[in-house]
Design a protein around this motif. Structure first.
Motif: not given
Length: 138
Positions: A103-114
């Motif tokens: 979940i943390l990795k997904e959140q970081k990836d989502e923030a990076f995509r944003k």
């Protein structure tokens, strides 16, 4: 919040691993004591021409050591069951830790995509404004 849960699960896993190590050390000490007691049973003797009472005392002593071994084996079995239940808990905690890590990795990836999206939009707006300003100059 997810990061705190992830850290908590990692800490709980580490605590359970330490507890498992302590139980395994206790089991090892019990096994050592069992071997020592069995060795004493096998090597304890009396003089060949000793009194009959010596044989009776020896027999009582050996029986006491055998009972001690039975008690140690029972304690070992209890500890082994505790280790088995700890292993199950550790596996569950590791699964939860991995889930939170994902979940943390997904959140970081989502923030990076944003961030990439925002940079792309900013670049697009810059190019559009430059194109418009060039059109006005002609």
């Amino acid at each position: 919040m997810i990061k705190k849960l992830h850290e908590l699960k990692k800490m709980q896993t580490d605590q359970k691993l330490i507890e498992k190590g302590q139980l395994m050390a206790r089991i090892s000490r019990i096994e050592d004591e069992i071997m020592f007691t069995e060795n004493k049973i096998n090597t304890t003797s009396v003089q060949k021409h000793g009194a009959i009472s010596d044989f009776a005392v020896l027999s009582i002593h050996k029986n006491t050591m055998k009972e001690h071994i039975v008690k140690l084996n029972n304690e070992k079995i209890v500890l082994q069951k505790q280790v088995e239940s700890l292993v199950i808990e550790i596996v569950e905690l590791q699964k939860q830790t991995e889930q939170y890590a994902y979940i943390l990795k997904e959140q970081k990836d989502e923030a990076f995509r944003k961030v990439l999206y925002m940079e792309e939009e900013a670049a697009s707006e810059y190019i559009q404004s430059k194109y418009i300003s060039e059109q006005e100059n002609f």
